[in-house]
Write an enzyme that holds these catalytic residues in place. Structure first.
Site, PDB file in Angstrom:
ATOM      1  N   ASP A 113       0.731  -0.854  -0.564  1.00 11.59           N
ATOM      2  CA  ASP A 113       0.126  -0.092   0.064  1.00 11.59           C
ATOM      3  C   ASP A 113       0.690   1.260   0.105  1.00 11.59           C
ATOM      4  O   ASP A 113       0.337   2.776  -0.077  1.00 11.59           O
ATOM      5  CB  ASP A 113      -0.990  -0.554   1.250  1.00 11.59           C
ATOM      6  CG  ASP A 113      -2.235  -0.502   0.704  1.00 11.59           C
ATOM      7  OD1 ASP A 113      -2.729  -0.970  -0.465  1.00 11.59           O
ATOM      8  OD2 ASP A 113      -2.871  -0.566   2.032  1.00 11.59           O
ATOM      9  N   ASP A 172       4.179  -9.456   9.454  1.00 13.40           N
ATOM     10  CA  ASP A 172       3.639  -8.072   9.601  1.00 13.40           C
ATOM     11  C   ASP A 172       5.138  -7.888   8.697  1.00 13.40           C
ATOM     12  O   ASP A 172       5.801  -8.788   8.351  1.00 13.40           O
ATOM     13  CB  ASP A 172       3.643  -7.342  10.108  1.00 13.40           C
ATOM     14  CG  ASP A 172       1.813  -6.874  10.624  1.00 13.40           C
ATOM     15  OD1 ASP A 172       0.781  -7.218   9.837  1.00 13.40           O
ATOM     16  OD2 ASP A 172       1.794  -6.744  11.925  1.00 13.40           O
ATOM     17  N   ASP A 174       7.501  -6.555   9.582  1.00 12.77           N
ATOM     18  CA  ASP A 174       8.741  -6.288  10.580  1.00 12.77           C
ATOM     19  C   ASP A 174       8.951  -7.883  10.899  1.00 12.77           C
ATOM     20  O   ASP A 174       9.913  -7.931  12.220  1.00 12.77           O
ATOM     21  CB  ASP A 174       8.729  -5.229  11.346  1.00 12.77           C
ATOM     22  CG  ASP A 174       7.694  -5.642  12.161  1.00 12.77           C
ATOM     23  OD1 ASP A 174       6.288  -6.093  11.620  1.00 12.77           O
ATOM     24  OD2 ASP A 174       8.010  -5.552  13.191  1.00 12.77           O
ATOM     25  N   ASP A 266      -7.834  -8.033  13.292  1.00 15.47           N
ATOM     26  CA  ASP A 266      -7.502  -9.366  13.485  1.00 15.47           C
ATOM     27  C   ASP A 266      -7.883 -10.137  14.494  1.00 15.47           C
ATOM     28  O   ASP A 266      -8.303 -11.540  14.730  1.00 15.47           O
ATOM     29  CB  ASP A 266      -5.819  -8.985  14.582  1.00 15.47           C
ATOM     30  CG  ASP A 266      -5.833  -8.412  14.888  1.00 15.47           C
ATOM     31  OD1 ASP A 266      -6.351  -7.541  15.354  1.00 15.47           O
ATOM     32  OD2 ASP A 266      -4.197  -8.344  15.342  1.00 15.47           O
TER      33      ASP A 266
END
Length: 456
Positions: A113, A172, A174, A266
């Site tokens: 994104d 994610d 990281d 989530d």
């Protein structure tokens, strides 16, 4: 005259009101302590009886079939949502592409994104590099950021190739899973058709960076050790952490897929899937490297989202949970009372109002008795439970107590905004990553594919 007026008002109004507030806080203190004690008793039971997930659920290592070859391996989709992740995108994409799984049974989907043209080009180049090594990697973009992470994941699910997959792993930007991550988690889903989610724990590569990251490590280690472990063992339900988990696609679709009505998409998905009767398992022995926010501004925005989102979801889903007829009344009670009300709502109010307001103010009301168990014994035990989860940081427990009390006001504010649907209820600020993970040892290099697998 004024002195008498003040004395009358103090004795007839202020003191009774203060006594009422103290009584409410004492009740909440008892609820919080009992919940904490319950979770830790479950954890002790798990440790003493060695109740590992492999003993509760069937687990067998994946083997290549001589006749079918790799066809007995299910198709797995790995999703990596990201937004302008200049410092860490290479780590997450590289780690996903190094996962040990047949090349023809794995799809890596990068949901980019990003709005920075330079970063977008860098992500495309990185995906192209791995594609030349035989990885089936897709870089998907959209022309808006509607729904933020939930919107990106929802859009990613609409691609035709996703329908060929049975399981979906999410990381994610990281997060760096170890190469054997899928080998250790997917078998739970294959051999146990009642399972919808396998959640791994987080391992923090930059926990020693500063005092703030050490405090976060203590809180999050307790979250995984106590909350996730007890929920998995006792109720086969807990909140999905948004990353480092593998989902059964059929369960996600049955529950309606991703929704962007709150900033905790989530948790929203986990509750809806749980209400359909699916079970979850937390695997404490499988850890995934990740980065903690090392700047206070980034941490503050993250904590606002983590306190506001659950409160807002509680507001939206309470009646849906009550009306649900697929699960037992005990599971509904657990979700409403333990999972939401105690852990996500009143614990923030209690920490702030009791320790930061009631106790300091009590010096002006010597006639009001506050029991020692509420000010010493219970807090000591709860603090001890948290500290034990991170033994090497035990000597920092005083700093942790101060840190948690400082953050209590911010979390209480976020919870109020979520319950009342205030102006910042859907505020989403991506947690800034500084690439601290780059300072750690990189994962093994990849060689050319052989027999459908990548050599390491």
């Amino acid at each position: 005259m004024k002195t008498m007026w003040w004395r009358d008002m103090r004795s007839l109004l202020i003191v009774p009101m203060f006594k009422c507030l103290v009584a409410i806080c004492l009740v909440i203190s008892l609820l919080v302590f009992v919940e904490s004690l319950y979770m830790n008793i479950v954890v002790i039971y798990v440790k003493l009886c060695k109740r590992k997930p492999e003993k509760i659920y069937k687990w067998e290592a994946m083997q290549e079939d001589l006749e079918l070859g790799n066809q007995n391996f299910p198709m797995v989709l790995v999703q990596i949502p990201m937004y302008n992740e200049r410092e860490v995108f290479q780590l997450s994409i590289g780690a996903a592409c190094r996962l040990i799984w047949p090349l023809d049974r794995l799809i890596v989907q990068v949901l980019d994104d990003s709005t920075d043209p330079t970063i977008m080009e860098m992500v495309s180049i990185e995906c192209g590099k791995w594609a030349t090594k035989g990885i089936n990697i897709k870089c998907e973009r959209r022309d808006n950021r509607n729904g933020y992470k939930a919107g990106a994941l929802k859009q990613g699910m609409r691609h035709s190739y996703v329908k060929t997959c049975t399981y979906i792993a999410i990381f994610d930007a990281d997060f760096q899973p170890e190469p054997d991550y899928l080998e250790r988690t997917v078998p739970f889903l294959i051999h146990n058709p009642e399972l919808a989610l396998v959640q791994a724990r987080w391992k923090f590569v930059n926990a020693k960076k500063c005092l703030m990251t050490r405090m976060q490590e203590m809180s999050l280690n307790y979250h995984f050790t106590a909350e996730q472990e007890s929920g998995s063992t006792r109720h086969a339900f807990f909140g999905f952490n948004g990353t480092a988990g593998v989902w059964r696609l059929a369960a996600m679709e049955e529950a309606g897929g991703w929704k962007d009505r709150t900033t905790v998409e989530d948790m929203d998905l986990a509750v809806r899937v749980g209400l359909h009767g699916w079970k979850f398992v937390f695997v404490n022995d499988v850890s995934v490297k990740s980065e903690l926010p090392s700047q206070f501004k980034a941490f503050r925005f993250q904590q606002h989202r983590w306190s506001c989102g659950p409160a807002n979801l509680f507001r939206k889903m309470t009646m849906e949970i009550i009306r649900n007829k697929r699960v037992t009344i005990w599971k509904k009670l657990y979700v409403i009372y333990s999972f939401f009300f105690v852990r996500k709502i009143i614990v923030h109010f209690f920490t702030f109002f009791f320790y930061c307001f009631i106790l300091p103010t009590s010096v002006f009301f010597p006639e009001v008795n506050i029991p020692t168990w509420s000010t010493v014994y219970f807090p000591f035990m709860i603090t001890l439970f948290n500290a034990i989860a991170t033994p090497r940081s035990f000597y920092l427990v005083i700093f942790w107590v101060l840190f948690e009390n400082v953050m209590a006001m911010h979390r209480t504010k976020g919870t109020f905004i979520g319950l009342l649907e205030g102006g910042r209820v859907n505020e989403w600020v991506v947690t800034e990553k500084l690439g601290d993970a780059l300072e750690t040892k990189l994962l093994p290099q990849v060689r050319k594919p052989r027999n459908g697998f990548l050599e390491r």
